[in-house]
Design a protein around this motif. Sequence first.
Motif, mmCIF file in Angstrom:
data_model
loop_
_atom_site.group_PDB
_atom_site.id
_atom_site.type_symbol
_atom_site.label_atom_id
_atom_site.label_comp_id
_atom_site.label_asym_id
_atom_site.label_seq_id
_atom_site.Cartn_x
_atom_site.Cartn_y
_atom_site.Cartn_z
ATOM 1 N N ILE A 171 -2.588 -4.111 -0.257
ATOM 2 C CA ILE A 171 -3.813 -3.929 -1.035
ATOM 3 C C ILE A 171 -4.125 -5.302 -1.597
ATOM 4 C CG2 ILE A 171 -4.901 -2.764 -2.974
ATOM 5 C CD1 ILE A 171 -2.798 -0.599 -2.746
ATOM 6 N N GLU A 198 -7.043 2.566 3.586
ATOM 7 C CA GLU A 198 -7.148 1.263 2.910
ATOM 8 C C GLU A 198 -7.610 0.201 3.896
ATOM 9 O OE1 GLU A 198 -6.231 0.425 -0.301
ATOM 10 O OE2 GLU A 198 -4.901 2.057 -0.939
ATOM 11 N N CYS A 229 -4.110 3.902 7.200
ATOM 12 C CA CYS A 229 -4.092 5.140 6.425
ATOM 13 C C CYS A 229 -2.648 5.473 6.096
ATOM 14 C CB CYS A 229 -4.694 6.287 7.232
ATOM 15 S SG CYS A 229 -6.426 6.051 7.604
ATOM 16 N N ARG A 230 -2.392 5.777 4.838
ATOM 17 C CA ARG A 230 -1.126 6.409 4.465
ATOM 18 C C ARG A 230 -1.368 7.904 4.591
ATOM 19 N NH1 ARG A 230 3.302 3.003 4.187
ATOM 20 N NH2 ARG A 230 2.561 0.972 3.509
ATOM 21 N N THR A 234 0.362 -3.845 5.546
ATOM 22 C CA THR A 234 -0.133 -2.778 4.683
ATOM 23 C C THR A 234 -0.230 -3.245 3.243
ATOM 24 O OG1 THR A 234 2.119 -1.980 4.540
ATOM 25 C CG2 THR A 234 0.703 -0.927 6.155
ATOM 26 N N SER A 264 0.818 -1.213 0.000
ATOM 27 C CA SER A 264 0.000 0.000 0.000
ATOM 28 C C SER A 264 0.852 1.264 0.000
ATOM 29 C CB SER A 264 -0.967 0.009 1.183
ATOM 30 O OG SER A 264 -0.345 0.470 2.355
ATOM 31 N N THR A 284 -4.432 8.138 2.079
ATOM 32 C CA THR A 284 -5.397 7.086 1.736
ATOM 33 C C THR A 284 -5.934 6.453 3.007
ATOM 34 O OG1 THR A 284 -3.754 5.313 1.762
ATOM 35 C CG2 THR A 284 -4.081 6.452 -0.331
ATOM 36 N N ASN A 320 -8.845 -1.016 -4.280
ATOM 37 C CA ASN A 320 -8.636 -1.997 -3.224
ATOM 38 C C ASN A 320 -9.794 -2.987 -3.320
ATOM 39 O OD1 ASN A 320 -9.148 -3.204 -0.598
ATOM 40 N ND2 ASN A 320 -7.623 -1.801 0.238
ATOM 41 N N TYR A 354 1.564 1.513 -3.991
ATOM 42 C CA TYR A 354 0.430 1.642 -4.906
ATOM 43 C C TYR A 354 -0.815 2.263 -4.268
ATOM 44 C CZ TYR A 354 3.177 -1.420 -7.907
ATOM 45 O OH TYR A 354 4.160 -1.946 -8.688
ATOM 46 N N GLY A 355 -0.787 2.418 -2.948
ATOM 47 C CA GLY A 355 -2.012 2.810 -2.249
ATOM 48 C C GLY A 355 -2.532 4.168 -2.665
ATOM 49 N N ASN A 372 -7.021 -3.286 4.732
ATOM 50 C CA ASN A 372 -5.978 -4.264 4.408
ATOM 51 C C ASN A 372 -6.440 -5.693 4.619
ATOM 52 O OD1 ASN A 372 -4.174 -1.865 6.119
ATOM 53 N ND2 ASN A 372 -3.859 -2.207 3.949
#
Lengths: 456, 456
Positions: free
Chosen positions: A317, B300, B327-328, A315, A215, B298, A224, A218-219, B302
Motif C-alpha cells: 500500500i 488494492e 486482491c486480498r 503487495t 497489504s 480488498t 491506499n 493493513y490492506g 499496488n
Amino acid sequence: MNEDIKQYLKAHREPQLNQLKNFLSLESISSLSEHKDDVKKTADWVADELKAAGLEHVKVMETEKHPVVYGDWLKADGKPTVLIYGHYDVQPVDPIELWETPPFEPDIRDDKIFARGASDDKGQVFMHIKVIEAILKTKGELPVNVKFCIEGEEEIGSPSLDPFVDDHHDLLKADVLLVSDTTMVERGMPSVCYGLRGLCGLQIDLKGPKGDLHSGLYGGAVQNTIHALVELLGTMHNNNGQVTVDGFYDNVRPLTKEEIATYESLSHDDKMKKQVGVKELYGEEGFSTIARIWGRPTLEINGIYGGFQGEGIKTVIPSLAHAKISCRIVPDQKPDEIAELLQKHIAEHLPVGVTAETTLFDQAKPFITPYDHPAIEAAGIALKEAYGVAPTYSRMGGSVPIVETFNTKLGLPAVLMGFGLNEENFHAPNEHFHLENFDKGMEALIDFLYELDKKL
Amino acid sequence: MNEDIKQYLKAHREPQLNQLKNFLSLESISSLSEHKDDVKKTADWVADELKAAGLEHVKVMETEKHPVVYGDWLKADGKPTVLIYGHYDVQPVDPIELWETPPFEPDIRDDKIFARGASDDKGQVFMHIKVIEAILKTKGELPVNVKFCIEGEEEIGSPSLDPFVDDHHDLLKADVLLVSDTTMVERGMPSVCYGLRGLCGLQIDLKGPKGDLHSGLYGGAVQNTIHALVELLGTMHNNNGQVTVDGFYDNVRPLTKEEIATYESLSHDDKMKKQVGVKELYGEEGFSTIARIWGRPTLEINGIYGGFQGEGIKTVIPSLAHAKISCRIVPDQKPDEIAELLQKHIAEHLPVGVTAETTLFDQAKPFITPYDHPAIEAAGIALKEAYGVAPTYSRMGGSVPIVETFNTKLGLPAVLMGFGLNEENFHAPNEHFHLENFDKGMEALIDFLYELDKKL
C-alpha cells in the motif's frame, strides 16, 4: 501593383537560391557547444545580408549564449513599424545516416530545397531579407518601418530572449510582430495563425501512510494513496470529455460562428485517427476535432506514478502517489487563475486519509490577435493575392513562447504567417522547403507590407 | 496433569538456553550464497537435536538449494499425526551497525534473547524439539504421532517446498499441520490463528495512441491513456470503500457474530493511526478495522505509472499507462474466479479510445480452519492453561504460502500457534524473543499434543 518588385525577385531567383544554399551550409546547431563558432559565423552572415539588403543599424548583439542579429529601416515617417522575428539556429542532424543528401550540403530536387534549416527557419528568414532587398532596390523605400530581430537560440528554448527584450524595449518597439516560423494548414492552403493556446502546469503529490505498508497486514483498513489519487483525478473530467473543475470554463471566449464552421471543415478525423493510431478520437462533447485543439481548453494528466513499478507484483500500500497535470488554456483564461482553481479543486476533493501538496510549473498566457485585426486582414489579402485562394485563419493548440514574450513585454499583436509544411521534416532527417512557397511566400510578404500601410 | 513434563523443562532450562544460543549462533542466512555452508551446518545441527530428543528416521534431505530436515515418532498406534513445520534459515542482518549486540552472538537481557532468528523462527523450532524431548524423557512415549518438517528456504520464499511435498506425500501425510511462525495478537494475549487471506494479482496495460503525442498538437482531441486508466480504476470502488467489481463479494463467507465481536474488540484504531502515520483510517463501510484486515477482501492498486515522471513538466499525451492490482481474498473466494471477474470488469468498463491487456500474477487461495475444529479447540484449551487467559482466535490479512502448500497438496487443516510478538524486530536489527513465551509456549505445546489426542 507591385509587379516591378516581383519581377526583381524573378530576375534574381538563381543567385538568391545560391545565397540561400550558402546560408543553409552554415552549421548553426545551437544546442551543441562544438558549433558555437558556426552559430556566430551564421549570425555574421545574417548581419551582412541585412546590410546588403539595405537595412540600417545592423548589429550582432551578444547574449549569454548566442547572439541576436538586429537591423532596421525606419524612414517611413508616420507609418507603422513591423518587427520581424525569426531564428538562424537549427536543430541537430542525428540520425545522420537517414539523410539522403548531407544536411549541410543543400540540394534542390523536385522543386524543394533539402538541408537542415531549409524550412525551420533559415529559409523563411531569408525570404524576409530578400523581400526587403527587392522593395528597396526597386522602389528606394519601404511602405512601412521594419525591424529585424533574428535570434540564435530558438531551438534551445530561447533562454536569452526574455532578458534581451527587457534590455531593449525601445530598440524593439513596434506596432505588430510578424513571424514566419509556423506551417500552412496544408499544401496550397495558405494560413494566417492568429491564436495560440496557453499553458498551466502543476504537480500533485499525495501522501498517505508514513511509509509503504504491507497489504496483508493493513490492506482494507488504510487509505491506499493511489486509490485516493485515482479518486481525485476522476473528479476532474466527466464522461462528456469536459473538465469539471469549478469555474474552469468561466473565462473561455466562445468561438465565433465563422470559427466553428472553419474548424469543422478543417477536421479530418479519419486522417488524424490514422496518424496517431487510434480507432476513435475523443474529446469535449459538442466541438469538432480542430475546435477542440485550437479553441478549447484541456486538462491533461501528462504523467502518473506511485507504488511498485517493477516486474511482477509487490503487495504494497503505497505511501506516495503523484500526478503531473497541464492545462492548455485559451483566451481569456489566465494561467494563474486556472492554477488557483485547480488548487482549490484539489483541496475540496481530497479523499480521506491523505494529504496533498501541489507544485506549479510552466505557465504561458494564451494569445489571440482578433482575426478582424487590420494586420490579420492585411495578411489575408496578401496571401489571397499570392496563392489565388483565400487563406485559412488558423490557431495553434500549443504555445509559442516568443510570441508570448513580445506580446507581454512589448504589447505587440502577432501575425504568424508561416510558409512551412507539416511534412517538411523539420527536426528530422531530410528537412526541406517547397520552393513554390519560397516564391509565393515572398510575394505575399511584399503585399503584406503594402497592405499593412493601408490598414494600420 | 503434565506437571512432570513441565518440571523436566524447568530443570533443564539453563542448558536448553545454552543450546538455543548455539543454534542462534549459526549463520544460516538462506539468501546469501556465502552462507550456504552455514545453512547446511544448521540443518545438521537440527537433525542432531531431533535425534537427541528421541525422534526417529531423522534425515537431512537435499533440495535444489537448502536441505529440509525430517524426523518422526510414529509409535502412537491409532492416534492422530501432527506435522510440525518450521524453518531454520534466517534473514540477512544488515544494517549490522544498528545491532546492540552482534546478530550471531546471542545475548540474554531483560528476560529476552537477542539474536537473528530468535523469534523468526529458530527460537520457536527449538521449542518444539524440546517439548518432544521433555515428553519422551518423562513419559517414554508421545500422546500422538509427530512428524517434523523443518526447511531452510522460508526467508527466500520456500522455492523447494512445493516440489518437496509433491515428492514426499507419504512421508508427510498427517492429520493436522502445526506451525509456530506467527505472532501473538499482543503480549500476554495468546493467539490461535485459524485463517489467512489469499491473493490474486493482475496488471493492466492500457494503450492509446501509437506513440506519445504533443498535447499542444493533439490535446483535447485524443483520449489520454492516463485519463482512461483513472476512469477505469475509478469504477472499481465506491465511496463506501466497497469493491464494485460485479460478483466480487458473491462467495465471501460472512463473519460470524463471534468473529465480528472479537475483531471489533481487537481494533485499536488510534494505535494503528499512530503506527502508520495517518489521521484517519479508511475501509469498507460496516466493518471494524480488524474485520477489514482479517475477514474482508480488498482490491488494492499496488502501483501505477504512465507518461512523464521526470522533473518538472512535459506536455505529453501518453501512449501507455499501467496499473498493478492485487486482491486480498477470503474464504470462499477463489483466486481464479476473482481474476476472471476482474478481467470481465476491465473489458466492460474500458474507456473509449484505448485497448487493454491484462497479465495475471501470483495467486494464493484463502485458508480457514473452522474455529470449532477439534485441533483449534485443543490449541485454545492448551493456551488458556499455559497463559491463564482465554486465547484470541485470530486470522491474518496476508497469506502464508506454506500453509496453502500443505493444505492444497496434503489436505491438512492448520493450527498456527505462534509465540512471537510484533515488536520483536524479526527481519530487522535487534531481533529478540521474550523468554516468558519460550516458557509458556512450551507448556502450551505439551498440553496441545495431549488435548489433540482427546479431541481428534
